[in-house]
Structure formats: C-alpha cells, structure tokens
Enzyme design. Structure first.
Site, mmCIF file in Angstrom:
data_model
loop_
_atom_site.group_PDB
_atom_site.id
_atom_site.type_symbol
_atom_site.label_atom_id
_atom_site.label_comp_id
_atom_site.label_asym_id
_atom_site.label_seq_id
_atom_site.Cartn_x
_atom_site.Cartn_y
_atom_site.Cartn_z
ATOM 1 N N GLU A 52 -3.555 1.567 -5.954
ATOM 2 C CA GLU A 52 -3.103 2.965 -6.087
ATOM 3 C C GLU A 52 -1.607 3.092 -5.846
ATOM 4 O OE1 GLU A 52 -5.435 5.705 -3.747
ATOM 5 O OE2 GLU A 52 -7.298 4.624 -4.065
ATOM 6 N N GLU A 82 -11.751 3.410 2.368
ATOM 7 C CA GLU A 82 -11.178 4.019 3.579
ATOM 8 C C GLU A 82 -12.138 4.164 4.754
ATOM 9 O OE1 GLU A 82 -9.526 7.675 2.018
ATOM 10 O OE2 GLU A 82 -7.944 6.632 0.949
HETATM 11 C C1 HXH Z 1 -6.378 7.951 -1.916
HETATM 12 N N1 HXH Z 1 -6.325 8.299 -0.542
HETATM 13 C C2 HXH Z 1 -7.811 7.936 -2.442
HETATM 14 O O1 HXH Z 1 -8.317 6.615 -2.463
HETATM 15 C C3 HXH Z 1 -7.940 8.520 -3.841
HETATM 16 O O2 HXH Z 1 -9.290 8.591 -4.195
HETATM 17 C C4 HXH Z 1 -7.339 9.898 -3.896
HETATM 18 O O3 HXH Z 1 -7.506 10.467 -5.189
HETATM 19 C C5 HXH Z 1 -5.915 9.799 -3.531
HETATM 20 C C6 HXH Z 1 -5.497 8.857 -2.668
HETATM 21 C C7 HXH Z 1 -5.033 8.262 0.095
HETATM 22 C C8 HXH Z 1 -5.045 9.120 1.333
HETATM 23 C C9 HXH Z 1 -5.562 8.637 2.482
HETATM 24 C C10 HXH Z 1 -5.639 9.434 3.617
HETATM 25 C C11 HXH Z 1 -5.213 10.723 3.591
HETATM 26 C C12 HXH Z 1 -4.685 11.229 2.429
HETATM 27 C C13 HXH Z 1 -4.601 10.418 1.301
HETATM 28 O O4 HXH Z 1 -5.374 11.462 4.719
HETATM 29 C C14 HXH Z 1 -4.354 11.936 5.418
HETATM 30 C C15 HXH Z 1 -4.347 13.274 5.660
HETATM 31 C C16 HXH Z 1 -3.325 13.814 6.387
HETATM 32 C C17 HXH Z 1 -2.329 12.980 6.846
HETATM 33 C C18 HXH Z 1 -2.340 11.644 6.587
HETATM 34 C C19 HXH Z 1 -3.343 11.115 5.859
#
Ligand code: HXH
Length: 321
Positions: free
Chosen positions: A232, A125
């Site tokens: 994922e 990310e």
């Molecule tokens: C994944 N991110 C990660 O790779 C993994 O390590 C984790 O355990 C779960 C999911 C997904 C994700 C990306 C961005 C995010 C939240 C989840 O951030 C946001 C926050 C608020 C609104 C939108 C996105």
C-alpha cells in the site's frame, strides 16, 4: 514513455490500488504502467457481505472484469480485519460456528475471484502498535482466541490451496512493531501454519522512516524465508502529526519525495529475490485516501502521477537504473 511494469519485469509486479471510479477515470494509467491491482474497499467483508445471507458482488465484479479484460493480477484485500467487517458475522453461538462462517466466506469469495486473484491478505492489521500487547483487541480475537490467525491461514489454504496468503500491516518498519510482527509470524510458522508472506503497507512520508530502518525490516522479514509484498505504498508530504495545509506542493517537497521514492525502490530492487510485488495505494494525486487521512479535506500528493495524470519527478527517478 517507458512503462513501469516493463522496466520492472525482472524484479517484481507493480501494483495500484483502484476503486470502481478509478478503473474508469484512471484506466489508461492503470493499464499502461501496472500489472497488478488491489481494490480499495470493494473486496472487504463489509462490501461483499453487508448482511447475513446476502452477498453484494456488483462493484467487486466490475473491477474483477476490468482485471480480466486487461490481464491484470489482483491482490485480494482482505479476509480478516477489525475494520470494515459486518457485525452479523460475529453473532454466533460458539467458536466453531464462526470458523464455519469464515470458511464459507473464503470459499465463496475466493472461489468467485479465483482466476485473477493470485494472493489474499488473509489477515490485516492484527498486531497492536501502541501498548506492549502483541495482538490488537478485536472481535476475531475475542471469539476465536489468541491463535485465531492460525485458524484463518489454515482454513484459507485448505479452501484455496494454490493461492498465497499474507499477513499485512502498517508501521511495519518500526523496531517495536516489526519485532511483534516477526515473533507472531515466526510462532505461526513453528506451529506449521501455512503463512506465505508478509505484506508491508509502506504508508510513509517524505521525512521517514529512514532507509536503514527499511533495510532492517526487510532483513528481518526475509529471514523468515517468506515472500514479501509492498502492499500500500504512498509517500505523504506531511509528517503524521503535522496538520499544515498547502495549496500546491512546493518544488522542494516534490524533489524530496522523488528522492524518497528513488531510495526506497533502489532497496526494493536489492531485495528482488524476496519481493514479488510493489503496490502503490492509488494511481494519481487527484484521488488519494490521504486527502482525508489523518486530516479531513487536507490535500496531499503522495503518488507517482500528478493531479492531471502526468508523471511526477518520482516516476522518472524510479525508472533511473
Ligand atoms: C490501510 N490502513 C488499510 O489496509 C486499507 O484497507 C485502507 O483502505 C487504507 C489503509 C492504514 C491505516 C492503519 C491504521 C489507521 C489508519 C490507517 O488507524 C489510525 C487511526 C488514527 C491514527 C493513526 C492510525
């Protein structure tokens, strides 16, 4: 009952995200249907190296031992990320010292789990999705500079030459973001950086993205001649900004979800020459991170098995070919 991993053996690995709890509570489903696992948190830097000079391997070891015992491959997740990374690592005098720490971390962690971990998300990310900036602001970017991913992939390959290293991200089918991901990785390849693949997280919902968007993204990434992993996947019952709560999943939404899984897996099979692994972000609906994201304590049902560990309509549909 047919096993997912057997049905897909000529296509790609079938993975599941697990944690120290679900390797016990969901052991039967994991060992029956999956041949790859990813740790939800246990192999993240904050879990393995919470303080300077102290590694905490117990939970990751437990999962790794489960993988060894059941002959499951492991996707390593993750080395470099802006989240779940301890602050101490950035308390360094200069760039060189941080690179040295990173190299040591990769050597220790990568070395310990060498046999069953067949690839690592070297960077997770790193690309910005809101503004027109390409790279997300982070301590890694701040301390190492705009080509920090070059350093990470080079170090990882130097330390673990026989492993594959992935760039992993979400919103990876979005036209604006996928172009940024493509350009960034293309730039790295042009500079001779050893990137092996792109991880498409695939946190989708029953309303989209569309199959056309999925195909366009796959075409774009495949054109880089890299391996692709779906890392994922889950299919939320709710659009991202919908905060509705439901006691149970309505039959028509379960059907809609089954159709989405069927359509997506059909495309994955069409791209089997590029895709080596499709991982679901969880095993069964009784335990999913989407019960707390993006709405706290809102039940969701995004996976292939229901809360009682029985196969859902989606499970049967991805076996229909
Ligand atoms: C994944 N991110 C990660 O790779 C993994 O390590 C984790 O355990 C779960 C999911 C997904 C994700 C990306 C961005 C995010 C939240 C989840 O951030 C946001 C926050 C608020 C609104 C939108 C996105």
């Amino acid at each position: 009952m047919q096993r997912l991993k057997d049905k897909y053996k000529d296509y790609f690995k079938i993975g599941a995200e697990v944690n120290s709890w679900t390797i016990k509570s969901h052991a039967d489903l994991i060992t029956t249907h999956f041949n790859s696992i990813t740790c939800e948190n246990e192999m993240k830097p904050i879990s393995l190296a919470p303080e300077e000079g102290r590694f905490t391997f117990e939970r990751a070891d437990e999962i790794y031992d489960f993988a060894v015992k059941n002959d499951l491959g492991v996707r390593g997740h993750t080395f470099v990320w802006h989240n779940q990374t301890p602050d101490w690592i950035f308390n360094v005098k200069d760039r060189e010292e941080l690179l040295e720490r990173l190299k040591n971390y990769i050597a220790v962690v990568g070395g310990r789990y060498r046999d069953k971990v067949y690839c690592w998300d070297a960077v997770n990310e790193a690309i910005e999705d809101k503004t027109d900036l390409v790279l997300r602001q982070s301590k890694w970017l701040e301390k190492l500079g705009e080509h920090y991913m070059d350093d990470v992939f080079r170090i990882a390959k130097e330390v673990l030459p026989e492993k594959e290293f992935f760039y992993n991200d979400y919103n990876e089918t979005n036209p604006v973001k996928r172009k940024k991901i493509y350009d960034t990785v293309k730039g790295m390849l042009d500079r001779g950086v050893p990137v092996d693949g792109i991880g498409m997280q695939m946190h989708i919902n029953i309303y989209g993205p569309s199959i056309d968007e999925l195909k366009s993204a796959l075409e774009l990434y495949a054109s880089l001649n890299l391996r692709i992993h779906v890392t994922e996947m889950d299919v939320s019952m709710f659009e991202f900004n919908d905060h509705t709560r439901l006691d149970n999943p309505p039959a028509e939404l379960i059907e809609k979800q089954a159709q989405v899984y069927a359509d997506y897996f059909k495309v994955f099979r069409e791209y089997k020459d590029h895709i080596d692994c499709v991982t679901l972000w969880g095993v069964a609906d009784d335990m999913t991170w989407l019960d707390n994201f993006p709405v706290p304590r809102r039940k969701n049902w995004p996976l292939l098995f229901d809360v009682n560990h029985n196969p859902k309509e989606a499970f049967y549909r991805i076996l229909e070919f």
